[in-house]
Design an enzyme around this catalytic site. Structure first.
Site, PDB file in Angstrom:
ATOM      1  CB  ILE A   1      -5.051   7.335  10.713  1.00  0.00           C
ATOM      2  CG1 ILE A   1      -4.919   6.330  11.863  1.00  0.00           C
ATOM      3  CG2 ILE A   1      -3.694   7.970  10.397  1.00  0.00           C
ATOM      4  CD1 ILE A   1      -4.433   6.905  13.171  1.00  0.00           C
TER       5      ILE A   1
ATOM      6  CG  ASN B   1      -0.248   0.452   4.880  1.00  0.00           C
ATOM      7  OD1 ASN B   1      -0.926   0.869   5.818  1.00  0.00           O
ATOM      8  ND2 ASN B   1      -0.188   1.093   3.719  1.00  0.00           N
TER       9      ASN B   1
ATOM     10  N   GLY C   1       0.840  -1.200   0.000  1.00  0.00           N
ATOM     11  CA  GLY C   1       0.000   0.000   0.000  1.00  0.00           C
ATOM     12  C   GLY C   1       0.866   1.238   0.000  1.00  0.00           C
TER      13      GLY C   1
ATOM     14  CE1 TYR D   1     -10.435  -2.249   6.448  1.00  0.00           C
ATOM     15  CE2 TYR D   1     -11.331  -1.640   8.590  1.00  0.00           C
ATOM     16  CZ  TYR D   1     -10.315  -1.581   7.652  1.00  0.00           C
ATOM     17  OH  TYR D   1      -9.175  -0.850   7.922  1.00  0.00           O
TER      18      TYR D   1
ATOM     19  CB  VAL E   1      -1.282  -7.191  -1.684  1.00  0.00           C
ATOM     20  CG1 VAL E   1      -0.213  -6.125  -1.608  1.00  0.00           C
ATOM     21  CG2 VAL E   1      -2.684  -6.581  -1.744  1.00  0.00           C
TER      22      VAL E   1
ATOM     23  CB  SER F   1      -8.690  -1.722  11.387  1.00  0.00           C
ATOM     24  OG  SER F   1      -9.712  -0.778  11.670  1.00  0.00           O
TER      25      SER F   1
ATOM     26  CB  ALA G   1     -14.855 -10.688   9.250  1.00  0.00           C
ATOM     27  CB  ALA G   2     -10.709  -8.744   6.531  1.00  0.00           C
ATOM     28  CE  LYS G   3      -7.494  -3.809   7.819  1.00  0.00           C
ATOM     29  NZ  LYS G   3      -6.124  -3.830   7.273  1.00  0.00           N
TER      30      LYS G   3
END
Length: 241
Positions: free
Chosen positions: A183, A85, A8, A150, A59, A137, A152-154
């Site tokens: 951020i 990232n 990223g 999102y 990625v 996250s 679940a992935a993190k």
């Protein structure tokens, strides 16, 4: 020389982490993994010459990971630090979420971390040294509505981090995760001003974080002095959670 790969590498957080390494460590050689939108990454590379390079990296592709890591190992003799990232959002309520919205977010945020970690483990093992920092996250532990994919992935990234840390600790490799909250990057640029005001009101520090504040944590976890820190998941959220 320390060889550092940041995925990223064309986004605000990736660029911030790259700049932090380049400015704080004169021995750092930073590779920015990019797929598209290369202009900002190329601008950073232009500032630091041979100490910062771009490498093509999709990625979610095992072949792309092997090619990127192979190039870095060939040019630098190894790879010391991986910062996973890269990621993306496609928010929406689960009841109306289509298959592609689920799979694309899980792939870009979780599969990418699996593929990246697997690609660097052997080169790091051969040196008996390595630092892997996975950017998760705050959504992993405090998910908002509309982020089932999102979050679940993190959460998976955090679990992967803790498990892998146990597998490679004896090889001198540490694996840690960071869980940033709000951020100031392009991800927040389209936030409605009233929504931003409400979000800040819910943060004890009453402000959003800065990319360099996340970069400072990455920099510490990548250093020699953090050699006994592994399997951790550090939140950087101004005190929300």
């Amino acid at each position: 020389m320390r060889s550092i790969l940041i995925t990223g590498g064309n986004g605000g957080l990736g660029l911030g982490i790259g700049r932090y390494f380049l400015e704080k460590d004169p021995d750092a050689r930073v590779w920015l993994g990019v797929r598209s939108r290369r202009d900002k990454a190329e601008a950073l590379a232009g500032e630091f010459g041979d100490r910062c390079k771009l490498v093509d990296l999709e990625v979610t592709s095992s072949e792309a990971w092997e090619a990127a890591v192979g190039r870095i190992v060939e040019e630098d003799g190894g790879i010391d630090v991986l910062v996973n990232n890269a990621g993306m959002h496609r928010d929406g309520l689960l009841a109306t979420m289509d298959d592609e919205a689920w799979s694309s977010v899980v792939s870009s945020n979780l599969d990418s971390v699996f593929l990246g970690c697997r690609a660097v483990i052997r080169p790091m093992m051969s040196k008996r040294f390595g630092r892997i920092i996975n950017i998760a996250s705050l959504s992993a532990v405090l998910p908002p509505l509309g982020q089932t994919n999102y979050a679940a992935a993190k959460a998976g990234v955090v679990a992967l981090t803790r498990t892998l840390a146990k597998e490679v600790g004896r090889s001198g490799i540490t694996v840690n995760a960071l869980m940033p909250g709000y951020i100031e990057t392009e991800a927040l640029s389209d936030m409605d001003p009233e929504a931003a005001k409400r979000a800040k009101a819910g943060i004890p520090m009453r402000r959003f974080g800065k990319p360099e504040e996340v970069a400072a944590a990455v920099f510490f976890l990548a250093c020699q002095d953090a050699g006994y820190v592994t399997g951790s998941a550090l939140k950087i959220d101004g005190g929300i959670y």
